[in-house]
Design a protein around this motif. Structure first.
Motif, PDB file in Angstrom:
ATOM      1  N   ALA A   1      42.544  73.592 -14.000  1.00  0.00           N
ATOM      2  CA  ALA A   1      42.058  74.255 -12.785  1.00  0.00           C
ATOM      3  C   ALA A   1      41.826  75.743 -12.973  1.00  0.00           C
ATOM      4  CB  ALA A   1      43.057  74.029 -11.645  1.00  0.00           C
ATOM      5  N   ALA A   2      42.381  76.323 -14.041  1.00  0.00           N
ATOM      6  CA  ALA A   2      42.142  77.739 -14.337  1.00  0.00           C
ATOM      7  C   ALA A   2      40.952  77.924 -15.258  1.00  0.00           C
ATOM      8  CB  ALA A   2      43.394  78.354 -14.957  1.00  0.00           C
ATOM      9  N   GLY A   3      40.274  76.825 -15.612  1.00  0.00           N
ATOM     10  CA  GLY A   3      39.134  76.917 -16.513  1.00  0.00           C
ATOM     11  C   GLY A   3      39.523  77.140 -17.952  1.00  0.00           C
ATOM     12  N   LEU A   4      40.739  76.729 -18.346  1.00  0.00           N
ATOM     13  CA  LEU A   4      41.225  76.918 -19.713  1.00  0.00           C
ATOM     14  C   LEU A   4      41.159  75.597 -20.475  1.00  0.00           C
ATOM     15  CD1 LEU A   4      44.341  79.138 -18.928  1.00  0.00           C
ATOM     16  CD2 LEU A   4      42.134  79.888 -19.832  1.00  0.00           C
ATOM     17  N   PRO A   5      40.788  75.641 -21.747  1.00  0.00           N
ATOM     18  CA  PRO A   5      40.652  74.403 -22.529  1.00  0.00           C
ATOM     19  C   PRO A   5      41.977  73.667 -22.681  1.00  0.00           C
ATOM     20  CG  PRO A   5      39.582  76.260 -23.622  1.00  0.00           C
ATOM     21  CD  PRO A   5      40.406  76.832 -22.517  1.00  0.00           C
ATOM     22  N   MET A   6      41.938  72.375 -22.447  1.00  0.00           N
ATOM     23  CA  MET A   6      43.104  71.532 -22.663  1.00  0.00           C
ATOM     24  C   MET A   6      42.947  70.696 -23.929  1.00  0.00           C
ATOM     25  SD  MET A   6      43.857  70.184 -18.778  1.00  0.00           S
ATOM     26  CE  MET A   6      45.418  69.435 -19.243  1.00  0.00           C
TER      27      MET A   6
ATOM     28  N   TRP B   1      43.482  81.327 -23.521  1.00  0.00           N
ATOM     29  CA  TRP B   1      44.758  81.130 -22.825  1.00  0.00           C
ATOM     30  C   TRP B   1      45.560  82.423 -22.798  1.00  0.00           C
ATOM     31  CZ3 TRP B   1      47.742  77.169 -20.549  1.00  0.00           C
ATOM     32  CH2 TRP B   1      47.125  75.927 -20.451  1.00  0.00           C
ATOM     33  N   LEU B   2      45.712  83.045 -23.948  1.00  0.00           N
ATOM     34  CA  LEU B   2      46.551  84.240 -24.032  1.00  0.00           C
ATOM     35  C   LEU B   2      45.956  85.395 -23.223  1.00  0.00           C
ATOM     36  CD1 LEU B   2      47.602  84.174 -27.797  1.00  0.00           C
ATOM     37  CD2 LEU B   2      48.777  83.219 -25.800  1.00  0.00           C
ATOM     38  N   ARG B   3      44.645  85.493 -23.227  1.00  0.00           N
ATOM     39  CA  ARG B   3      43.993  86.533 -22.423  1.00  0.00           C
ATOM     40  C   ARG B   3      44.245  86.301 -20.943  1.00  0.00           C
ATOM     41  NH1 ARG B   3      37.849  86.680 -23.451  1.00  0.00           N
ATOM     42  NH2 ARG B   3      38.690  86.729 -25.563  1.00  0.00           N
ATOM     43  N   HIS B   4      44.167  85.035 -20.523  1.00  0.00           N
ATOM     44  CA  HIS B   4      44.412  84.698 -19.115  1.00  0.00           C
ATOM     45  C   HIS B   4      45.871  84.982 -18.722  1.00  0.00           C
ATOM     46  CE1 HIS B   4      44.094  82.426 -15.342  1.00  0.00           C
ATOM     47  NE2 HIS B   4      45.253  81.890 -15.663  1.00  0.00           N
ATOM     48  N   LEU B   5      46.810  84.595 -19.580  1.00  0.00           N
ATOM     49  CA  LEU B   5      48.221  84.775 -19.260  1.00  0.00           C
ATOM     50  C   LEU B   5      48.624  86.245 -19.270  1.00  0.00           C
ATOM     51  CD1 LEU B   5      49.754  81.813 -21.307  1.00  0.00           C
ATOM     52  CD2 LEU B   5      49.220  81.897 -18.865  1.00  0.00           C
ATOM     53  N   SER B   6      47.962  87.047 -20.072  1.00  0.00           N
ATOM     54  CA  SER B   6      48.315  88.471 -20.138  1.00  0.00           C
ATOM     55  C   SER B   6      47.857  89.235 -18.916  1.00  0.00           C
ATOM     56  CB  SER B   6      47.696  89.103 -21.396  1.00  0.00           C
ATOM     57  OG  SER B   6      46.278  89.132 -21.304  1.00  0.00           O
ATOM     58  N   THR B   7      46.915  88.658 -18.161  1.00  0.00           N
ATOM     59  CA  THR B   7      46.407  89.355 -16.985  1.00  0.00           C
ATOM     60  C   THR B   7      46.962  88.766 -15.696  1.00  0.00           C
ATOM     61  OG1 THR B   7      44.453  87.901 -16.998  1.00  0.00           O
ATOM     62  CG2 THR B   7      44.265  90.009 -18.124  1.00  0.00           C
TER      63      THR B   7
END
Length: 275
Positions: A152-157, A269-275
């Protein structure tokens, strides 16, 4: 007013460009735990794995040949061999699985889609033949198809590759494996509209939101407002293709190309989690 231009030596310019794109300490701390876990306890003394990983990221981002890797990252052949070791050891898949299992982002709503990328002519010639390495012929010519499942966050699974002419029905079976968190709702375009897919989702207690093909006789209602969220998977493809090694396939083997796709996915993923 006069401007004073100072000519920097080429190595200095290269180092300046490289330094701007090195990974952060937090990002390295994340990768380091997985790298140490896959290391053989009786193997050779480890090299500077952080610098090697930065070199791999540089190749993924620029799409450059391995031989053009800047000297600041070390010998190109050593970086390439380490990339192959990690790839064949399944390092990138392990990291993606750990991120998915963390359930740190919403995954009740998921989306699947595919995209076709052109393969460079130098990518041909891999062992076992082109079909087994994910090459095929489609309207775009010599191509590979990337199948993608996002949350749902648009991140690859999950990411998989097939020959460019492969049907999306086969791609569905590849990316919808049982070892990932099950969605409550699955969004897909009409390329996935088939009775088998709908029955599979019904058995797994998943609500499919898939537009109907024009040839379908038995009409099925679609929640259009919910379906608009499918743009997340399209945007994910756009972000993945910012890495030139993903936007165009230069790798002869399926493992290497899929490795670069997974590496780029992890960094999203890491870019999303860092923000």
């Amino acid at each position: 007013m006069r401007w004073l231009w100072i000519a920097l030596p080429v190595p200095v310019l290269a180092l300046t460009s490289v330094a701007r794109n090195l990974m952060s300490n937090d990002e390295w701390a994340f990768f380091e735990r997985f790298i140490l876990a896959v290391r053989s306890p009786n193997g050779r003394k480890p090299t500077n794995h952080r610098l090697v990983l930065d070199g791999i990221f540089w190749i993924a981002r620029t799409g450059s040949p391995w031989r053009d890797l800047p000297e600041e990252f070390g010998k190109w052949s050593s970086v390439y061999r380490q990339f192959r070791r990690w790839t064949l050891a399944g390092l990138w898949e392990q990291i993606l699985e750990a991120l998915n299992e963390s359930r740190i982002v919403p995954d009740a709503l998921q989306m699947i889609d595919s995209t076709v990328v052109r393969a460079h002519h130098q990518a041909a010639g891999g062992k076992r033949g082109t079909p087994r390495q994910g090459f095929g012929r489609s309207r775009g010519g010599f191509t590979t198809k990337i199948h993608l499942r996002v949350n749902a966050a648009g991140l690859p699974m999950r990411t998989e590759i097939t020959a460019g002419q492969t049907s999306d029905y086969l791609g569905f079976d590849l990316v919808m494996a049982d070892n990932l968190p099950e969605p409550s709702v699955l969004l897909a375009d009409r390329g996935y509209d088939s009775d088998n897919i709908r029955k599979t989702m019904e058995v797994r207690d998943v609500v499919p939101v898939i537009p109907m093909r024009k040839t379908r006789k038995l009409r099925v209602a679609v929640d259009r407002r919910l379906y608009r969220l499918r743009n997340l998977v399209e945007r994910c493809f756009n972000k993945l293709k910012n890495a030139r090694r993903v936007a165009t396939r230069y790798d002869k083997t399926a493992e290497s190309f899929l490795g670069f796709i997974d590496i780029t996915s992890i960094r999203l993923w890491l870019r999303h989690l860092s923000t």
